[in-house]
Design a protein around this motif. Sequence first.
Motif, short mmCIF file in Angstrom:
data_model
loop_
_atom_site.label_atom_id
_atom_site.label_comp_id
_atom_site.label_asym_id
_atom_site.label_seq_id
_atom_site.Cartn_x
_atom_site.Cartn_y
_atom_site.Cartn_z
N ALA A 1 -4.90 17.92 -6.08
CA ALA A 1 -4.77 17.87 -4.77
C ALA A 1 -4.89 16.67 -3.99
O ALA A 1 -5.61 15.61 -4.38
N PRO A 2 -4.05 16.32 -3.14
CA PRO A 2 -4.13 14.94 -2.45
C PRO A 2 -5.02 14.71 -1.83
O PRO A 2 -5.88 15.37 -1.54
N ASP A 3 -5.62 13.27 -1.68
CA ASP A 3 -6.86 13.07 -1.04
C ASP A 3 -6.30 11.92 0.09
O ASP A 3 -5.14 11.40 0.05
N GLU A 4 -7.22 11.39 0.57
CA GLU A 4 -6.86 10.19 1.66
C GLU A 4 -6.44 9.10 1.16
O GLU A 4 -5.59 8.30 1.84
N LEU B 1 0.96 -1.26 0.10
CA LEU B 1 0.10 0.06 -0.07
C LEU B 1 0.80 1.27 0.07
O LEU B 1 0.54 2.07 -0.87
N ILE B 2 1.92 1.32 0.82
CA ILE B 2 2.84 2.62 0.88
C ILE B 2 3.45 2.84 -0.38
O ILE B 2 3.52 3.99 -0.92
N ALA C 1 3.80 5.97 -5.33
CA ALA C 1 3.78 6.18 -6.93
C ALA C 1 2.67 7.07 -7.30
O ALA C 1 2.83 7.93 -8.08
N ARG C 2 1.30 6.76 -6.80
CA ARG C 2 0.18 7.64 -6.96
C ARG C 2 0.64 9.06 -6.63
O ARG C 2 0.05 9.97 -7.48
N ARG C 3 1.12 9.37 -5.63
CA ARG C 3 1.05 10.74 -5.06
C ARG C 3 1.96 11.40 -6.16
O ARG C 3 1.79 12.62 -6.34
N ARG C 4 3.08 10.98 -6.71
CA ARG C 4 4.16 11.57 -7.67
C ARG C 4 3.26 11.80 -8.74
O ARG C 4 3.21 13.05 -9.59
N VAL C 5 2.31 11.08 -9.13
CA VAL C 5 1.56 11.34 -10.40
C VAL C 5 0.25 12.52 -9.96
O VAL C 5 0.15 13.35 -10.76
N TYR C 6 -0.07 12.49 -8.86
CA TYR C 6 -1.10 13.52 -8.46
C TYR C 6 -0.46 14.76 -8.47
O TYR C 6 -0.60 15.71 -9.09
N ASP C 7 1.20 14.84 -8.17
CA ASP C 7 1.88 16.22 -8.03
C ASP C 7 2.01 16.44 -9.44
O ASP C 7 1.95 17.72 -9.86
N LYS C 8 2.20 15.58 -10.62
CA LYS C 8 2.63 15.80 -11.83
C LYS C 8 1.35 16.50 -12.38
O LYS C 8 1.36 17.35 -13.25
#
Length: 253
Positions: free
Chosen positions: A236-239, A219-220, A225-232
């Motif tokens: 906005a980050p979510d839970e 999970l971590i 990996a997904r948060r890097r794509v969010y940033d790109k």
Amino acid sequence: MSTGTTDTSAASASGSELAGLYKFLRVTDVADAMDGLGYFDIGLVSRDVRPLWSGMKFWGVAATLRCVPSNRPMWKLDTTEDIVAAHRIWFEEVGRPAGVGDLPPGHVIVTDGGGAREVGFWGSMNAMAAHANGAVGIITDGYCRDTAEIALQQTPVCAAARGRTIIPGRIEAIEAQTTIGCGGVQVRPGDIVGTDDDGVIVVPQEIAPEVAKHAKAILIADMHARRRVYDKLGKAPDETVDIEAVESYHAGL
């Protein structure tokens, strides 16, 4: 009428702690971890058994209930009062097993429907009452009725089908807290059971701590990996990418 022979006192003592390790995990994380340990396809409850409303998620300790089709019809009732009270009259006649009504909070009631024909063994009232009494979820490979109310109440029920009819004359609960089959999977009291929108999975209690450890790492890694794509994407980050919340939670265990 048997109440089963499995001693679950030790499993119950550590079960809530085990279930707590799964709080943030997705069913997919757990399935991947079990694959990694060589438990291919073990615990994957039939895809027919699904949450009745979107966004449902729970993990808990299995409390089992075995049902079978009734081999006797419900007798004709003569008054409106008796028809309203049909369930009480039926249970007074055929009985029901002890063992599921007085459990510590955090359990999941896993129900083997026994292949009974269409019958709403779980409905909006008894499912909500079980939830109020500490069940974090209910799973059945049979039917659930009153499904619009189940969704409105946000009562956590997973079922194989939606039904219309009531219990008397159709199904009997005969054994509790014993090994059962549900959706093609063996379930024992004390196993860890969970669901989300992807389906239902059962983790044998013997491997539950190790599965949780590996699933958390999966999970971590996915969250990073997904948060890097969010940033790109400037999203906005979510839970679902809140790595800090997961790590902080586990640090406190």
